[in-house]
Design a protein around this motif. Sequence first.
Motif, mmCIF file in Angstrom:
data_model
loop_
_atom_site.group_PDB
_atom_site.id
_atom_site.type_symbol
_atom_site.label_atom_id
_atom_site.label_comp_id
_atom_site.label_asym_id
_atom_site.label_seq_id
_atom_site.Cartn_x
_atom_site.Cartn_y
_atom_site.Cartn_z
ATOM 1 N N GLU A 164 4.537 -12.301 -2.577
ATOM 2 C CA GLU A 164 4.301 -10.553 -2.502
ATOM 3 C C GLU A 164 3.349 -10.304 -1.985
ATOM 4 O O GLU A 164 2.126 -11.227 -2.302
ATOM 5 C CB GLU A 164 4.669 -10.431 -4.312
ATOM 6 N N LYS A 165 3.130 -9.171 -1.697
ATOM 7 C CA LYS A 165 1.892 -8.437 -0.862
ATOM 8 C C LYS A 165 0.277 -8.010 -2.602
ATOM 9 O O LYS A 165 1.684 -7.713 -3.997
ATOM 10 C CB LYS A 165 1.755 -7.603 -0.368
ATOM 11 N N ILE A 166 -0.112 -8.543 -2.297
ATOM 12 C CA ILE A 166 -1.599 -7.587 -3.681
ATOM 13 C C ILE A 166 -0.815 -6.182 -3.749
ATOM 14 O O ILE A 166 -0.657 -5.293 -2.273
ATOM 15 C CB ILE A 166 -3.316 -7.911 -3.329
ATOM 16 N N PRO A 167 -0.748 -5.523 -4.687
ATOM 17 C CA PRO A 167 -0.584 -3.941 -4.899
ATOM 18 C C PRO A 167 -1.846 -3.403 -3.928
ATOM 19 O O PRO A 167 -3.002 -3.635 -4.348
ATOM 20 C CB PRO A 167 -0.593 -4.110 -6.694
ATOM 21 N N GLY A 168 -1.295 -2.553 -3.802
ATOM 22 C CA GLY A 168 -2.418 -1.730 -2.822
ATOM 23 C C GLY A 168 -2.553 -2.294 -0.900
ATOM 24 O O GLY A 168 -3.350 -1.533 -0.792
ATOM 25 N N SER A 169 -2.431 -3.403 -0.763
ATOM 26 C CA SER A 169 -2.601 -4.152 -0.111
ATOM 27 C C SER A 169 -1.648 -3.948 1.360
ATOM 28 O O SER A 169 -0.739 -4.779 1.250
ATOM 29 C CB SER A 169 -3.482 -5.644 -0.170
ATOM 30 N N LYS A 170 -2.189 -3.811 2.392
ATOM 31 C CA LYS A 170 -1.703 -4.243 3.430
ATOM 32 C C LYS A 170 -0.938 -5.834 4.706
ATOM 33 O O LYS A 170 -0.430 -5.940 5.076
ATOM 34 C CB LYS A 170 -1.218 -3.249 4.504
ATOM 35 N N THR A 171 -2.033 -6.611 3.989
ATOM 36 C CA THR A 171 -2.403 -7.764 4.440
ATOM 37 C C THR A 171 -2.957 -9.015 3.343
ATOM 38 O O THR A 171 -2.533 -10.411 4.004
ATOM 39 C CB THR A 171 -3.659 -7.392 5.770
ATOM 40 N N TYR A 172 -3.224 -8.504 2.638
ATOM 41 C CA TYR A 172 -3.417 -9.537 1.410
ATOM 42 C C TYR A 172 -2.398 -9.939 0.203
ATOM 43 O O TYR A 172 -1.517 -9.251 0.139
ATOM 44 C CB TYR A 172 -4.469 -9.523 0.464
ATOM 45 N N TYR A 173 -1.526 -11.466 0.249
ATOM 46 C CA TYR A 173 -1.288 -11.950 -0.428
ATOM 47 C C TYR A 173 -1.447 -12.471 -1.848
ATOM 48 O O TYR A 173 -2.297 -12.651 -1.667
ATOM 49 C CB TYR A 173 -0.219 -12.875 0.626
ATOM 50 N N LYS A 174 -0.228 -12.494 -1.960
ATOM 51 C CA LYS A 174 -0.426 -13.191 -3.780
ATOM 52 C C LYS A 174 -0.961 -14.583 -3.851
ATOM 53 O O LYS A 174 -0.064 -15.255 -4.558
ATOM 54 C CB LYS A 174 0.275 -12.363 -5.141
ATOM 55 N N TRP A 176 -1.936 -15.163 -10.378
ATOM 56 C CA TRP A 176 -1.250 -14.303 -10.388
ATOM 57 C C TRP A 176 -0.264 -14.333 -11.594
ATOM 58 O O TRP A 176 0.445 -13.083 -12.044
ATOM 59 C CB TRP A 176 -0.539 -13.990 -9.257
ATOM 60 N N ASP A 177 0.247 -15.285 -12.222
ATOM 61 C CA ASP A 177 0.908 -15.921 -12.503
ATOM 62 C C ASP A 177 0.213 -15.332 -14.516
ATOM 63 O O ASP A 177 1.459 -16.317 -15.571
ATOM 64 C CB ASP A 177 2.112 -16.293 -12.900
ATOM 65 N N ASP A 178 -0.711 -15.844 -14.888
ATOM 66 C CA ASP A 178 -0.933 -16.102 -16.292
ATOM 67 C C ASP A 178 -1.212 -14.682 -16.902
ATOM 68 O O ASP A 178 -1.349 -14.387 -16.867
ATOM 69 C CB ASP A 178 -2.919 -16.197 -15.908
ATOM 70 N N ILE A 181 -0.770 -20.722 -0.193
ATOM 71 C CA ILE A 181 -0.760 -20.434 1.648
ATOM 72 C C ILE A 181 -1.579 -20.933 2.348
ATOM 73 O O ILE A 181 -2.660 -20.388 1.747
ATOM 74 C CB ILE A 181 0.067 -19.189 1.390
ATOM 75 N N LYS A 182 -1.431 -20.695 3.731
ATOM 76 C CA LYS A 182 -2.349 -20.679 4.453
ATOM 77 C C LYS A 182 -2.814 -18.911 5.409
ATOM 78 O O LYS A 182 -3.702 -18.988 5.698
ATOM 79 C CB LYS A 182 -2.066 -22.394 5.700
ATOM 80 N N SER A 183 -1.406 -18.614 5.393
ATOM 81 C CA SER A 183 -1.946 -17.989 6.334
ATOM 82 C C SER A 183 0.172 -16.998 6.326
ATOM 83 O O SER A 183 0.601 -18.214 5.598
ATOM 84 C CB SER A 183 -1.670 -18.525 7.996
ATOM 85 N N ALA A 184 0.152 -16.197 6.279
ATOM 86 C CA ALA A 184 1.523 -15.263 6.665
ATOM 87 C C ALA A 184 2.353 -16.291 7.553
ATOM 88 O O ALA A 184 3.735 -16.391 7.279
ATOM 89 C CB ALA A 184 1.313 -13.636 6.572
ATOM 90 N N THR A 185 2.099 -17.072 8.348
ATOM 91 C CA THR A 185 2.254 -18.140 9.499
ATOM 92 C C THR A 185 3.219 -18.638 9.230
ATOM 93 O O THR A 185 4.610 -19.466 9.030
ATOM 94 C CB THR A 185 2.194 -18.471 10.908
ATOM 95 N N SER A 186 2.448 -19.767 8.508
ATOM 96 C CA SER A 186 2.777 -21.487 7.216
ATOM 97 C C SER A 186 4.220 -20.441 6.421
ATOM 98 O O SER A 186 4.827 -21.092 5.838
ATOM 99 C CB SER A 186 1.598 -21.113 6.297
ATOM 100 N N LEU A 187 3.456 -19.231 6.348
ATOM 101 C CA LEU A 187 4.456 -18.431 4.755
ATOM 102 C C LEU A 187 5.879 -18.555 5.706
ATOM 103 O O LEU A 187 7.308 -18.662 5.209
ATOM 104 C CB LEU A 187 4.559 -17.524 4.504
ATOM 105 N N ALA A 188 5.940 -18.330 6.218
ATOM 106 C CA ALA A 188 7.293 -17.130 7.444
ATOM 107 C C ALA A 188 7.453 -18.916 7.366
ATOM 108 O O ALA A 188 9.230 -19.287 7.531
ATOM 109 C CB ALA A 188 6.885 -17.159 8.526
#
Lengths: 177, 177
Positions: free
Chosen positions: B55-65, A171-173, B41-48
């Motif tokens: 950041e989330k992907i623009p326009g997405s509710k559930t997908y992270y970058k 995402w940062d390329d 990352i593995k999941s939002a849980t691992s992130l936490a």
Amino acid sequence: MANEPPQTKPRIILDENGKPCRTCNTLEDFQSATGRLFNNIKSATSLAIAGVALEKIPGSKTYYKEDPPDIRKLGASSWTFLHTMSAKYPQQPTPREKDDMKSFLNIFSRVYPCDWCAKDFEKYIRENAPKVESREELSRWMCEAHNSVNRKLNKEEFDCNFWQQRWKDGWDDPETK
Amino acid sequence: MANEPPQTKPRIILDENGKPCRTCNTLEDFQSATGRLFNNIKSATSLAIAGVALEKIPGSKTYYKEDPPDIRKLGASSWTFLHTMSAKYPQQPTPREKDDMKSFLNIFSRVYPCDWCAKDFEKYIRENAPKVESREELSRWMCEAHNSVNRKLNKEEFDCNFWQQRWKDGWDDPETK
């Protein structure tokens, strides 16, 4: 229907011997059906974070008694491989490379180790022939194939315009920003 | 040699455009070569748990970058798929199933998205033809193939007598205890 999981809940898919199938069910369903624990770990670090004490395999210094993947872990692993493979597919494949990819995806749909998932993928391929003319084409085809599964699972669809950031460049390329 | 990574450290494998290749390097090497962060990352849980704010992907509710997999994540994902596939291979495969598996592994060794890993696997297959006569045979062959990589990486070898517990039945199945 053979290519769809049963619609009633809890839905437990059985294997060829009539036992609950690990790779065809979520770990929660598998556990509730068998009453057995399911040790699905990522690493010793995750274990430590989770506060879980897993035994090591007899005679091993580094391998824990990790259980076989459930349907979710198998799915996530397989999609990681498939999307990355697509993102590395040649931009201008040779006829042999195109044939290889078509054969590969066809066989994949027969050997994937969750029967109903495999049959679903086989049906998808039959109705949506893999596009193998270029990396861009294959990567978008794979993204759409994944989204067809996301729809069945009531998961959000991935915006395929981001396939390159997600599976090739990050995402940062500066070149794909 | 084309089928082995460079021996000097830090070893950075470049892609077809001369840029550091994500899937051919560990995330640490990739980061040190590019100075860029690597969000694996593995999941939002691992992130936490890790305290990372992605950041989330623009326009997405559930997908992270989430960034593309590095060589380790790609390897672990692919082995998860390959071992599980072997553990679900028929106990008495038909001639077509045997041919499918042989073709599949051959093509796999050409399309695996890390060039030097693919060439290594191709060489291994050439010198150790896949054993496809039964589930037990294929699962042990796959375990040995993985161990040949473990040896190259100075990792402990897995005791292949435990393939069934690790990839098929789990560790607390009364029938395989």
